[in-house]
Design an enzyme around this catalytic site. Sequence first.
Site, PDB file in Angstrom:
ATOM      1  N   HIS A 159      44.168  34.034  44.814  1.00 21.00           N
ATOM      2  CA  HIS A 159      42.716  33.947  44.978  1.00 21.00           C
ATOM      3  C   HIS A 159      42.052  35.161  44.318  1.00 21.00           C
ATOM      4  CE1 HIS A 159      43.928  31.155  48.282  1.00 21.00           C
ATOM      5  NE2 HIS A 159      42.885  30.483  47.821  1.00 21.00           N
ATOM      6  N   HIS A 181      41.737  32.530  39.189  1.00 20.74           N
ATOM      7  CA  HIS A 181      41.560  31.272  39.929  1.00 20.74           C
ATOM      8  C   HIS A 181      40.102  30.825  39.906  1.00 20.74           C
ATOM      9  CE1 HIS A 181      41.552  28.321  43.160  1.00 20.74           C
ATOM     10  NE2 HIS A 181      40.680  29.062  43.828  1.00 20.74           N
ATOM     11  N   HIS A 218      32.896  30.535  44.843  1.00 16.67           N
ATOM     12  CA  HIS A 218      33.444  29.789  45.975  1.00 16.67           C
ATOM     13  C   HIS A 218      34.518  30.568  46.733  1.00 16.67           C
ATOM     14  CE1 HIS A 218      36.899  28.962  43.367  1.00 16.67           C
ATOM     15  NE2 HIS A 218      37.537  28.528  44.450  1.00 16.67           N
ATOM     16  N   ASP A 219      35.174  31.546  46.105  1.00 17.97           N
ATOM     17  CA  ASP A 219      36.172  32.383  46.781  1.00 17.97           C
ATOM     18  C   ASP A 219      35.854  33.865  46.613  1.00 17.97           C
ATOM     19  OD1 ASP A 219      37.899  30.637  48.070  1.00 17.97           O
ATOM     20  OD2 ASP A 219      39.060  30.234  46.257  1.00 17.97           O
ATOM     21  N   ASP A 229      39.046  22.822  43.306  1.00 17.97           N
ATOM     22  CA  ASP A 229      39.674  23.971  43.963  1.00 17.97           C
ATOM     23  C   ASP A 229      41.169  23.756  44.173  1.00 17.97           C
ATOM     24  OD1 ASP A 229      39.816  26.449  45.182  1.00 17.97           O
ATOM     25  OD2 ASP A 229      39.228  25.695  47.154  1.00 17.97           O
TER      26      ASP A 229
END
Length: 693
Positions: A361, A365, A401-402, A509
């Site tokens: 992560h 990514h 998103h992360d 994802d």
Amino acid sequence: MASPGRKLAAGKETLHKSNSDPVRRIHRQYAKNRGGGGTPVSRCFLNLDGYSYVIVASPPEKKKDSAEESSAPPPPSSKNGQLSKQGSLTILRRSSSRTLSGRGPRNSSQSDVDAADAVDLLQDALPAVDTPESCEKAALRLRALLRHLQEGEVAVGVLQKNLQYAADVLDSIYVEENNRSETTKDRAITISLGPPTKKGRRPPLSAVALASRRHVGDEEDELSEVEPDAVPQEVREWLASTFTRQLNTSRRKTDEKPRFRSVANAIRAGIFVERIYRRLSSATFLQLPPEVTRILKSVDEWNFDVWRLQEASANTPLRCLAYELLNRYGLLHKFKMPPATLETFLTQVENGYCKYKNPYHNNVHAADVLQTMHYMLSQTGLMNWLNDVEILATLVAALIHDFEHTGTTNNFHVMSGSETAILYNDRAVLENHHICAAFRLLRAEEHNVLVNLSREEYREFRSLVIEMVLATDMSSHFQQIKAMKAMLALQDTSLDKSKALSLVLHCCDISHPSKNWVLHERWTTQLLEEFFRQGDKERELGLPYSPLCDRNNTLVAESQIGFIDFIVDPSLGVCGDLLDKVAALSVPPSTPTIAEEPHNEPGGPIKRPVRPGGVVGVEVRRPWQDCLAANKARWKERAMKDAEIRAEMALRNEKVNGESGEGEGEGDSPEDTIEEEEGEGAKGEASNEENGE
């Protein structure tokens, strides 16, 4: 009566006193028209303040025969049919493109370069835009800007100020020329040296004035050579609104189209300013290395190698890819994102992904998910179904998103009682943090790329980003898939955009098992290493191992087979059905495909493909299906080899311990033990992906 020479001198003196600037060049030419028995005429030519003046002195008319007097119309200075005893003085003024403050074509020289270097771009004392000196000042400042832009030393505020001044000068010149062209090519002022004429009666122009009119009419500006088809309609409208001014005069009707010469002037000026703007963009926006630019040409492919991009960009793949996509979709100009602000925002986002040095992560990514989302938007026709704000929200949601992922699962935060879990009440712990941290970053003035969104656009943007990122929580996976299946089963043609986009981001994802084997295997190795690091922390805290987090008891091949069968394949299947329905609902507009160049027209709409390459009829191509099948087959082969190796090791251990006989009678066989471990591994991968992905 005074001689004509005295009148000319007096007229010249009057003109000289009416302007504070000295007369630069005076040229006198006296011409007497004596042919044909005409009246002698004296003329004087002057160049004053960038204008050409012609002063014509006419002496009193001679006595004519009675027949001629009865047939000829009264002269300009006649009164009640009587001839004037006075002559007349006519002054003609016209601008010359060759003499007006150096507006004509000129060759650059070393003196021009030195003059440009000596210009102080921060100087506030500038001449008025309607003075002759303003054109020369604007030209010097533009040359100075070009010199500084080559060295990359121009601040945005300084550039805007000087470009605005140059645009105002061009606007003033255009308005002045337009006013003259609306009335006459030359402005002729006849000063009668005799009694005033009747009110409401305008004296006719002299022969010299008419000849001068024809001469100026022949000197059309070179800008009329610009063809209208050479500039797109959107650029033409932008130029017309920026560099022209609507004049409320009685001579032009509101519904009358502008003269092409006026539009050509505006276009030529706009092209010049646009070149400077592009120089500014290339100097202030993110500079991509040549190798990065070459790699990004394949960004539309499903199996885009984001690892190559990481190597070429010196571990800044997210920043380079985000800039490329925001520019390709025209969002930088559409929403007027400040260049310096965009640069700092993307840098901070990339740093946030690298904060915990996670194997999986991380910024690579995030770039992979962002590129996969771009594929879904551009190659399936999904973007034709969305407006500009929704496209911006979709890309930004994939981007953050992360953001600031800790490298551990939600379950780890809950079980360890972390501050983040307490803050978000054990619900979607990481997803809530990603959103909160990203919007907190956007609140800072130096990072707020959304500063030019309206209040309504920002609310729509924020709501969609929140819903999409929250949907990446794997604990809601099955509920999300079930709801989308029910929605697609309905005959209703409407779809919930937020739920549809949430599912697409969720599939992006978890899409690495649907890429080619080289990419997927590397992602799997990185993900398992991150799980193992969490297992090490759990052992230190005295917590039980989470699934797939024990370095010594994890079945890699079996876990990936279960992850593909139970999670990835069904999700992408539903996503494909969703994209098929969207392709059937949306009608692509007849506009060109997204350009590969890294720039679009400023402020223009997002370019949408006429027929995306991934759409056949109303069905979307699904490149992930072949990759999923091939990867699953490889994992099965590896699982068989791993099972054989474990069986041999078990037999060897039994022989060493001398317990082979008792193990056969009381315990399970090695084959039964392997089957149980395979089942537990597949379930563990799905469970851990729920918390980690």
